[in-house]
Each structure stands twice: as C-alpha cells, then as structure tokens.
Enzyme design. Structure first.
Site, PDB file in Angstrom:
ATOM      1  N   SER A  95       0.670  -2.103  -0.145  1.00  0.00           N
ATOM      2  CA  SER A  95      -0.232  -0.177  -0.186  1.00  0.00           C
ATOM      3  C   SER A  95       0.771   1.238  -0.126  1.00  0.00           C
ATOM      4  O   SER A  95       2.177   1.418   0.182  1.00  0.00           O
ATOM      5  CB  SER A  95      -0.859   0.311   1.640  1.00  0.00           C
ATOM      6  N   ASP A  96       0.563   2.650  -0.133  1.00  0.00           N
ATOM      7  CA  ASP A  96       0.725   3.190  -0.181  1.00  0.00           C
ATOM      8  C   ASP A  96       1.186   3.663   1.631  1.00  0.00           C
ATOM      9  O   ASP A  96       0.344   3.094   2.488  1.00  0.00           O
ATOM     10  CB  ASP A  96       0.475   4.704  -0.858  1.00  0.00           C
ATOM     11  N   TRP A  97       1.071   4.889   1.562  1.00  0.00           N
ATOM     12  CA  TRP A  97       1.318   5.675   3.339  1.00  0.00           C
ATOM     13  C   TRP A  97       0.651   5.750   3.561  1.00  0.00           C
ATOM     14  O   TRP A  97      -0.431   6.633   3.281  1.00  0.00           O
ATOM     15  CB  TRP A  97       2.565   6.415   3.288  1.00  0.00           C
TER      16      TRP A  97
END
Ligand code: GLC
Length: 722
Positions: free
Chosen positions: A262-264
């Site tokens: 996932s992104d942050w």
C-alpha cells in the site's frame, strides 16, 4: 530458523507462524530518517524483535540497517529477515535528472543505465527495494508529481517502465547489485481532479485502459517485483481496495504474483474515503490482494484479527499475502544472507567514487536538457565570450536533487561556466529569491548585467515546489522572478533563460518573446551544472525533446497531443469550430518539441509494403540528413491515425520512437517496423480489434502537425472476411 529455500520451505515456515507473526510480515514501518509521509514515531527494536514488522522504509545507512536486521534475525522467535526500502527514483548518492527530465532523452538505454547505477548504490547501503519507477501518465502540469513520471504518453511510459525494471532488478533479484523495483502508483493517479494532489479521479474505462494502465502492464511483463496502488479513489473505488483492477486484472489476467504494497497509511485512510472501520478496511484491502500495509496506523495489525473473527477475511487469504512477502525475501536472497546488501564503509566509498557514475550523471543531464527557443542562433555561446552574468535565485534551484547547500550550487554553476568560457568575466547576482523579492535585488542584478555581453537568467521552481503534495494552481514563474526577468530584459542585453522545474511551466508571452534562448533544464542532478555549461558552450548539442506538452495557458489544461478528432475542427473564419475565444488551442511547445544547434532534413517517406493483411508487417522508411555543421542526435517519432473506425481514434497515436546520431552532412535511413498489431485498438468491449481500412502514418520530430510527414497504408479485410 532453517532458511526456507523454496516454496515448500516457505509454506512450512508459514505453518509455524502465529497470527501476530503473520500480520507482522504484512506490516511496513518507517525508520523516519527520510520523511515521505505525515510524521510518525520511528520503528522500535522491540517491535522488530516481537515480529510486529516485516519490512522497513526510510531507514538509511548500512550500519543502521544492519542493526535493525540483527534485531529481526537474531532477536525474533522465527528470525525472519526484514527487507529495507526507500524512494530512489533518480539516484541515491549520484543524482540523475528528475524522471520527467530524463524521459526527455527518449533513450531507454540511458534510463536503464541510471537505474542500474542507483541500484548499485542502494545494494551496497542496505536497500533491498526501491519504490520506483513511478509510471503515472500525467497531462496536467498543476499536479506536482509530473516530476516523478514519464510524461503524457503511454508508449513512453511503457518503455520507461521496462527500462527501469531491468535496470533495478537485472535478471536475478538475488544478484549482488540487484534490488526490487515497485511500479507505482497504480492507476490513474495523474488525472486527479483539477490537478489537485490526492483528489479523486474520474475517467472512462476506455481512457484508463488506453492510457493509464499500459505502463503498469509493461512493468508486470518486465517482471517487476512489487506494485503500489495509488492513494486515490478511481471512479468511486479507492485503489487500495479495487478488486476488479488489483485482483482480477493485475493478478489474474496479467499474472502478477509479486507483492502489492500500500502507499503510506492508505489502508487506514480508507476510513476517510468512507469505509466503515479498521476491520472492514483491512479485509477489503487484503481481499483486493494488497499484501503489505505501509505505515497503516495498525490497519492490518488491529484490523485483521477482528476481520478474521467476523469472517470478513479467511486465514487462507492472510497466508496468501504472507507467502508473497516471504517469497520476495527469498528472491532477494535475504534468507540466504540477511546482511547481503549492508556493505562496509570501504565498499560504500568505493561504489560512490567510481568516476563512471559522475560521467553518466553528466550525460543524463545533457541528454535531458531541451532547447525550447534559440532566436537568431543565440546559442551556443562562443568560447571567446568576454563577459557573462549569471543571474537568478539559482542557489536554491540549481544542482543536484540531493540538497547540497545553496552556496555549493552557486559555485557549481559559476565554476562550470568559468571552465566553459575561460576568457569571460563572470558576474553573479541572485536578483530575487525563488518566491520573494530581495531588497535591492533588482538593482544588484542590473549592476551585474550592465558590463556583461550575455545574461544567463536562471528561473523556475525549487525542487520542493513539485513532487508529492505540491500541486500548483498556477504552474509558472513566481512573481518575484517575473519582476527580475522584466528588469533584466529591460537592460536590452541578450538573455538566455534556464528553466529549472519539475513540470511544464506556463510562460508569459513577453518572456518567450524577449529571451534570445530558453532551455528547460528540469532539476538536472549532481552534474547538472556541468551539463548546462556543456550546452551553453556547444560542447554538447542539445537533443532533449518534451515528453509532455507545455500549455500556452492554464486554461488549456489538460492538454496532450493524442486528442480524438472533433466534428468541428478549429477553422480560422468559422465561428462554430472547436476553439477558445481568448487563448490559442495549440500548446506553447508540443510533445516532442526540442531544438538542436544543427538542422535535420527528413525526406522520402516510404513503406516496404503498402497494403497489409491482418498479421502482416511493413517498414516505414525515411531519410534523415544532418544539414548543419555540428554533429547531433535526432529523435524521430512514428504516429498513426486510423482514418475510419468503429470507435473514434486520436488524431495522432504514438507507436514508436527512435534516436539517431548524425555527423555534419551525414544521411541515414531510419526504418520503423510497423505491424498490424500496432494498428489495433480497444473495441467497444475494450478488447483489441483490428479493423480494415486506411491508416495514416506520420513520421517527424514531434507532435507538431506542421513538422510531420505522412503516408497512407491500407489494411485489407482478413481473408474470407468481407
Ligand atoms: C509516499 C508516496 C509514495 C512513496 C511512499 C513511501 O506517500 O506517495 O510514492 O513511495 O510514500 O515513501
């Protein structure tokens, strides 16, 4: 722990893991030595020893990484190694031009070479994985992340994707200098509403499949190890839980069996998108086959146990994700040697000291520079130049992207100019800051300009004015710099403008008209100052070409060459035609625009076969002559237009590009292979179709119709089909 050497070993290991240890492998935490998201507490050794984390990002320095790895391998129950990741998009120690700049080189070999050097520098400093390449197509310069990407065209995006995956990963991820690559941010992120960062995205399935997905498919076909979904919601579904695209298309149709990270905190942020709670968010992301929760504020750690209890997700799905993460670590060679990329200080120094890297950085910066205008052959400047003024806030915008201090940058550019023009007296004045005036700055700039034969005026953005979380509603020259530019142009001296930016800039007419020459130099990296001097002096003949249209006005955005035709094309004297009343239709500079110090003449376009049956191929040939007195490199593009089709097709579709070097007076014949496969498009059901009929083929130096040579092919009906 006995290291698992294969899938069976991995499955056996999974069989010994507690749920907490499994969820730990699906959790990525930050070392917080680089800030790429909202500030948080750095990962603790206790968390690593307790098996609460399976990978880290933003921890820098081989000794720190070795230390963290030791807590995992020697301090945790199962001793499963961590992997370490970082955003390395254009270099780690040797800084290359920003990706949008480097894409202007239209040079896949160069793109691969710079990724290779970056990987070598990562692989000796403990970095196992980079969150690159960023392959989001962008057609809106307001969006700051144009900086990171390949520009506006999917074919360029595909070739960047392949080159970068090859460069970072090589053939074997366990190789001594290989690191894992991550294709990001999947998908459509470049089309955020109004160019505003993180905003939602709405687009047709057709646009998604024709423009935004192809670079990711190319990355998967090239064997990319990881993929990162974008923050955004696409047509109402957040990318982090997009089952049709992540599980059905990427995993099942494209066959991607790598890790999706996932992104942050994007899984935790699902709650802000409107998903009910952490268990639901965790289940939705896991069921969409997102394996790792990056900095998710416990989205997976807290959410998965409850999601399991509530039957929102199965243990088989959890194990599937854990398996992919462990297989990545196996492929990276981390079970074999967890410290394999933690080089000694001597090894680190030896890698960074190699002169070839600086030479490559200079070559990459040279090839990325685009000569936008050159009135009356203002450039190159003569070696015997007597006096030169270098003016502008370039201390804050020049030089490597690796943030040396401003004084070093000023010295770099001035020193390189001194080397290039040894007889010239060089005056220096900032004149203004990047966004603010300096008291007395304009006067000091005028003083510096007065005795000078030529002014090199450095304008643009700081590197932190583009990139993530840096959309600009007016992506132009800040007002303080415009005032400086007016003052310098008012001196009547010949002015050469250098534009430092992470995006196409909207330029005022008076600046384009008043400058004698304009160069787009982007953020050119560690050797950018030398490359700029090489172009100013003619030591390098500029060959960069724009990979993204530069709008003439913000009102044109989004603007790109591959527009579909209108039934009422712009006609000068026809009111009822597609136009604006107040601004032009055409961009300031078209895709592919870029001047040279020499001239290239294209003649004799021809084909080896003019009528093709489905499955056949032809070659499009054209003769190219260097008509000037300087050797130079020329980039040629091949476009098609399907004249009559069941779905309207863009007036120009890029199907190939190539680059050739020509000595003065030299002529070469360029051959573009063209098969009917390249003439297919996505039919009404978004499946590729080939329709018989006429196809226009265009060859030229860019998407400016005035510079294209056209010929027409026919595709005959398939045998036996009317
Ligand atoms: C950032 C970016 C992403 C980056 C990640 C880790 O928010 O969106 O591109 O790879 O966080 O730094």
């Amino acid at each position: 722990m006995k290291a698992p050497w294969d899938r069976q070993g991995i499955d056996k290991l999974i069989g010994t893991m507690t749920l907490k240890e499994k969820v730990g492998q699906l959790t990525m935490l930050s070392g917080e030595l680089v800030q790429t998201g909202p500030t948080s507490a750095p990962v603790t050794s206790a968390a690593i020893q307790n098996g609460e984390v399976g990978s880290l990002l933003n921890l820098v320095g081989p000794e720190r990484i070795r230390d963290a790895q030791r807590h995992a391998v020697e301090g945790s129950r199962l001793g499963i190694p961590l992997f370490f990741s970082l955003d390395v998009l254009y270099g780690l120690r040797t800084m290359f031009p920003i990706p949008l700049g480097e894409s202007s080189a239209f040079d896949p070999a160069l793109w691969e070479a710079t990724a290779r050097v970056a990987a070598e520098e990562c692989a000796v400093e403990g970095i196992d994985l980079t969150f690159a390449p960023m392959i989001d197509i962008a057609r809106d310069p307001r969006w700051g992340r144009t900086l990171e990407g390949p520009g506006e065209d999917p074919l360029v995006g595909q070739r960047v994707a392949r080159a970068k995956v090859r460069g970072y990963q090589m053939a074997d991820l366990a190789g001594p200098t290989a690191i894992a690559a991550t294709a990001k941010h999947f998908a459509g992120y470049g089309a955020v509403l109004a160019g505003r960062e993180y905003a939602s995205v709405d687009m047709s399935e057709r646009l998604l499949h024709e423009v935004y997905l192809p670079p990711f498919q190319a990355a998967v076909e090239a064997g990319v190890a990881c993929l990162m979904p974008a923050f955004i919601d696409l047509n109402g579904t957040p990318m982090s839980i997009h089952v049709p695209l992540l599980r059905r298309l990427v995993r099942e149709r494209w066959g991607f069996d790598g890790v999706i990270v996932s992104d942050w905190s994007s899984i935790a942020e699902l709650l802000l998108h409107g998903v009910a709670g952490k268990p639901e968010a965790a289940a939705l992301a896991l069921n969409a086959s997102v394996d790792i929760d990056m900095m998710g504020k416990g989205a997976y750690v807290d959410g998965i146990p409850e999601a399991l209890d509530r039957g929102l997700v199965t243990m088989a799905t959890v194990d599937e994700a854990v398996r992919r993460v462990l297989l990545l670590k196996l492929r990276l060679g981390l079970f074999d040697d967890p410290y394999r990329r933690c080089g000694s200080p001597e090894a680190v120094a030896a890698v960074a000291a190699q002169p070839a890297r600086r030479a490559l950085a200079r070559e990459a910066a040279r090839k990325s520079i685009v000569l936008l205008t050159n009135t009356e052959g203002m450039l190159p400047l003569g070696k015997s130049l007597r006096s030169l003024a270098v003016i502008g806030p370039f201390g804050q915008i020049v030089g490597g992207n690796s943030e040396p201090d401003a004084t070093q940058r000023v010295a770099e550019l001035v020193d390189r100019c001194k080397e290039a023009f040894p007889e010239a007296a060089i005056a220096v004045a900032a004149g203004s800051e990047v966004e603010l005036p300096i008291a007395g700055g304009l006067e000091a700039a005028r003083q510096a300009a007065q005795p000078s034969d030529v002014i090199v005026l450095c304008l643009g953005e700081r590197v932190d004015m583009a990139g993530e979380a840096s959309s600009r509603a007016h992506p132009g020259i800040p007002q303080a710099q415009e005032e400086l530019a007016r003052a310098i142009l008012d001196t009547g001296k010949p002015v050469v403008v250098l534009l430092f930016s992470g995006r196409p800039l909207i330029l005022p007419d008076w600046l384009v008209a008043g400058a004698k020459a304009i160069l787009a130099v982007w953020h050119p990296g560690s050797e950018g100052a030398g490359a700029i001097a090489d172009v100013l002096s003619g030591a390098h003949n500029p060959s960069g070409r724009l990979s993204m249209s530069w709008p003439a006005d913000i009102g044109q955005i989004p603007i790109f060459f591959a527009e579909r035709p209108t039934g009422r094309p712009r006609l000068e004297n026809e009111h009822f035609s597609s136009k604006y009343l107040d601004i032009p239709n055409d961009p300031r500079f078209a895709f592919g625009h870029g001047l040279s110090y020499t001239g290239f003449l294209l003649t004799n376009p021809r084909a080896t076969k003019w009528t093709l049956a489905p499955g056949e191929a032809t070659e499009i040939l054209i003769d190219v002559r260097n008509t000037g007195t300087m050797a130079g490199e020329h980039t040629l593009f091949q476009f098609i237009h399907d004249v009559a089709s069941s779905i309207t097709r863009p007036s120009l579709e890029l199907v190939d590009f190539t680059k050739l070097a020509l000595a003065p007076g030299e002529m070469k014949t360029v051959r573009f292979p063209l098969s009917t496969d390249q003439l297919r498009f996505l039919g009404p059901d978004l499946e590729p179709v080939l329709e018989p009929g006429a196809f226009q083929v265009f060859v030229g130096p860019g998407a400016d119709p005035a510079q294209l040579q056209m010929l027409e092919l026919k595709v005959s009906p398939a045998a036996g089909v009317a």
